[in-house]
Design a protein around this motif. Sequence first.
Motif, mmCIF file in Angstrom:
data_model
loop_
_atom_site.group_PDB
_atom_site.id
_atom_site.type_symbol
_atom_site.label_atom_id
_atom_site.label_comp_id
_atom_site.label_asym_id
_atom_site.label_seq_id
_atom_site.Cartn_x
_atom_site.Cartn_y
_atom_site.Cartn_z
ATOM 1 N N LEU A 355 0.787 -1.155 0.227
ATOM 2 C CA LEU A 355 -0.004 -0.128 0.178
ATOM 3 C C LEU A 355 0.886 1.486 0.040
ATOM 4 O O LEU A 355 0.483 2.152 -0.744
ATOM 5 C CB LEU A 355 -0.968 0.001 1.201
ATOM 6 N N ALA A 356 2.027 1.230 0.674
ATOM 7 C CA ALA A 356 2.838 2.226 0.815
ATOM 8 C C ALA A 356 3.430 2.672 -0.657
ATOM 9 O O ALA A 356 3.826 3.835 -1.101
ATOM 10 C CB ALA A 356 4.078 2.204 1.764
ATOM 11 N N GLY A 357 3.785 1.642 -1.355
ATOM 12 C CA GLY A 357 4.181 1.728 -2.987
ATOM 13 C C GLY A 357 3.106 2.416 -3.517
ATOM 14 O O GLY A 357 3.117 3.164 -4.370
ATOM 15 N N PHE A 358 1.734 1.926 -3.415
ATOM 16 C CA PHE A 358 0.751 2.514 -4.245
ATOM 17 C C PHE A 358 0.540 3.978 -3.917
ATOM 18 O O PHE A 358 0.355 4.941 -4.995
ATOM 19 C CB PHE A 358 -0.630 1.772 -3.961
ATOM 20 N N LEU A 359 0.616 4.299 -2.568
ATOM 21 C CA LEU A 359 0.612 5.754 -2.325
ATOM 22 C C LEU A 359 1.708 6.679 -2.940
ATOM 23 O O LEU A 359 1.391 7.586 -3.317
ATOM 24 C CB LEU A 359 0.457 5.994 -0.865
ATOM 25 N N ALA A 360 2.770 5.948 -2.818
ATOM 26 C CA ALA A 360 4.048 6.708 -3.288
ATOM 27 C C ALA A 360 4.074 6.955 -4.795
ATOM 28 O O ALA A 360 4.257 8.034 -5.148
ATOM 29 C CB ALA A 360 5.143 5.801 -2.984
ATOM 30 N N ARG A 361 3.289 5.957 -5.381
ATOM 31 C CA ARG A 361 3.422 6.383 -7.025
ATOM 32 C C ARG A 361 2.161 7.280 -7.211
ATOM 33 O O ARG A 361 2.602 8.224 -8.071
ATOM 34 C CB ARG A 361 2.750 4.995 -7.609
#
Length: 698
Positions: A355-361
Motif C-alpha cells: 500500500l505504501a508503494g501504491f501511495l508513493a506512486r
Amino acid sequence: MSKSYMVPSTDVPGFSNVYRHSRYKDGTHGGNYSDVTTIYELFMAMERIQPNTDFLGTRRFYPESNRYGAYEWLSTTDAARVVDDFGSGLDKIYSTYASQVSSQSSQQPLGIYSNNRAEWILAELSAVRTRRYSVGLADSLGVDVFESDIDASELQVIVCSIDMIPRMLERIHNTPHIKVIISMDRLDCSKPTTVTQAFSIVTTNELKSRADGLGIVVMDMDQVIEIGRVSPTKPKPPTPSDYCTLCFTSGAAGQRKPILATHASLTHAARAAHLSMQRRNATFLANVPLSHIAGRSSIYALMHDLVRVGFPADGAVDNIDDMQVLRPTVVFAFPGQLDRIYKEVSAATVGAGSLAGFLARIGYRSKLRSFRSKGRLTHALWDRITFRKVAQKLGGRVELVITGHAALSGKVQDFLRMSLSCRVIQSYMQTEITGCALMQTLDSTATGIVGVPQPGFDICLRSIPDLGHNVTDAPCPRGELMIRRDDISVSHLDSAYISEYGSSGWLATGDIARLNVDGTFTHLGRISSAIGTLQGQHKTPEYLESVYSEHELVQSVFLHGDECERELVAVVVPNPNKFVPWARQLIAKPHAKLEDLCAIKEVAAAVTELLKAHASRLQVPQTDRISAVHLEPLSFNQVSSEFYTTTSAVRRDVVASYYGPVFDALCQLHDANDAVTVSPSCISDKTFFIKDLKGVSE
C-alpha cells in the motif's frame, strides 16, 4: 524567452552565434570576487572574512566499537595554521631532498594519493602556498596507469594515506623520481582510523627501514608540520598564471591526458559556478574523488561564501550514513552515484508492491505535475506521507544536487527532485575547463539538458558536416561544442585549441551539442563515439541511450551500429523492479528469475517492440529506433568494472569489444526481411535475436 543571451552578429560560416549567460552579457563575472585570482587567495579570503568557523569535517573513529561517530571540525583559522606550518615544512623537505624544478615547469609538483579526506585539501593548499602545484593520483585504472601518472608528473614528494605506502615501496623501481613519502596518518598509530588498524609501531618501523634501504624518506604530516613550526618560512603566493594542479582526463575517449591547470582557470570556473548556484553557508559532502578536478572545483565554488566540507568515513563515497550524520545542503555526484541512490530509494517507494508503494506512486505523479506546471518541489500531503522519509535518508536538508560528466537519465533526475524535494540540475564540464561551462538554472524543470552558459563563458557550435550535424539545422542548430573564456589556461599534451573562428582561444571540446529553441543546450555525445550505419548515417549513441533509458522497464542501454548493419541494436539492462513482474505476466511464469527472463526470446522481442513504441511517442526518427535487443540481467558495472571511467563515463570501446561477438553475429546473419536468432556462447547462453513480436502494446 531565451534562457541564454545571443551575442548579435557573431555567426560566421560553419559556426553559430556566440551565447552567454543572460545576466552577464559582456562575458565577464560582472566584477564579482575580482580580488580573488588564485586558490590560495580564495582560501585566505575565506579565513580572513570568517575566522574560527567550521571548515573541514572528519568523522571520529572509535576502534573499540569499530564505528564512526559525529563529525569533528577543523576551523578556517586552524586550517590556515596547518597550511602555514605544513607549507613551511614542505619548503624544508623540498630544499633537502628534491631538485628545484621539473622539466615541465619552473614550479615543483606535490603528489597526493588517498581517498577523500581533510588532509587532501590541506596538502594542496600547503603546496600552492609556495607556488607548488598538486598532482591528484588514483589507482582505480590499475597499477600500471598509476605508475605512469607518477612518472609523467616527475613526482619527487608524495603525500598519501598510510595504507598506500607498502604498495609504492613494492614497485618503487617503476617510479624512480620519488624521494619522499609523507603519510597522512601518524606513523606511531596514535590516532586510529580503519586505515591504521592494519598497522602498528612495529610494522611502520619496518616500513621506514625498508624505505631507508631503498633510499626513500618516509615521515608523517605531523612530523613535517613540526619541522615547519620550528623553521617557519614566508609564503610565496602563486600568481594567476602559475599552475595550481595537474589532473588526468578520464580516458573515456581513449588515452588519458595530463592537464596542467592554472590558478586563473580554476578560480574563473569556481567563481562562475558559485554565481550560478547562489549558495551561502553550505554544508557539502565531498563524495567525488578529489583526484578528479570536479571533486575540488565544487569545493572551491562553495568557498566563496563559506562552506563546511565533510569527508566520507573510510572514503566510502556512496555511504548514506555519512549523509545522515553530516546532513548536507549541497551534493555533487556523478550520474552513476545518483543511479545507485535511485535504485535503492525507488525500490522501497514507488517500486514497492505494498500500500505504501501504491501511495508513493500516486504522490510522485501528483508532485511531478505540480512541479512541471508551477515549479513547486514540496507537497504538504505527499511529503508527510512518503517523501519526507526519503529526504531524511540523505540528511533531510539537501537543497541542491548537481551532476555532470555523463548524462543523467530523466527519470532519475525527476525522481530525485520529487523524493528529495530539492533542485537536481545537470551541468557540462571537462577537465580542460577545470569546472562547469554550462549548467541548468535553478528554476529549470526540464530533463535532458545541460543548461545555459556559465557566467564568463562564451559558447558556440561548429558544424560537423561529415556527421550530419550543422549549425544551419532548423529549428535546433547542432554541432561541436566550442568554449571560450579569457583565462582558459591549461597545458595539454595534444592541444585542443583552434583559431578558425575569429580570435584564438576557442576550445574544441570533441562533444556534440544541440542548441534548443529556449536557448538551453543538450549534450548529444562524443564525436569519437558516433556510430555509422549501412545507410551512411551517423548516430550519437549517448543521447539516444538516455532517451531509451526513460522507459520504465529499462535501467540502462548500450547502442551499437556500424557500416555493415542496417539498423541499431542494443544491449539493454532491465529495471528489475518493473521488468520482472511484467515479464512474468507476459510468459505466465510467476516465479521466473531475472536471468531466466532475460534469456527468453519472446520477452526480449516484447521489450524491442515497447522501445519502438516509446521512441515513436517521443518522435525519435525511424532510423534511430532499435531493431533488436540483447537483455543483460547484470548492470554494466557488475559485468565489468572496466566499462566505466572514474567519472561514470562509459568506455565505449571496452563495452563494444566485450559484446563484440554478439554484434558480429548480428552483422553476419542480419536480413532485413527475415527474423534470426543468435546465441553466442562467448557472452552466455542468453539468446540474442531479431524478431518482430506483433500485437504487443505498452
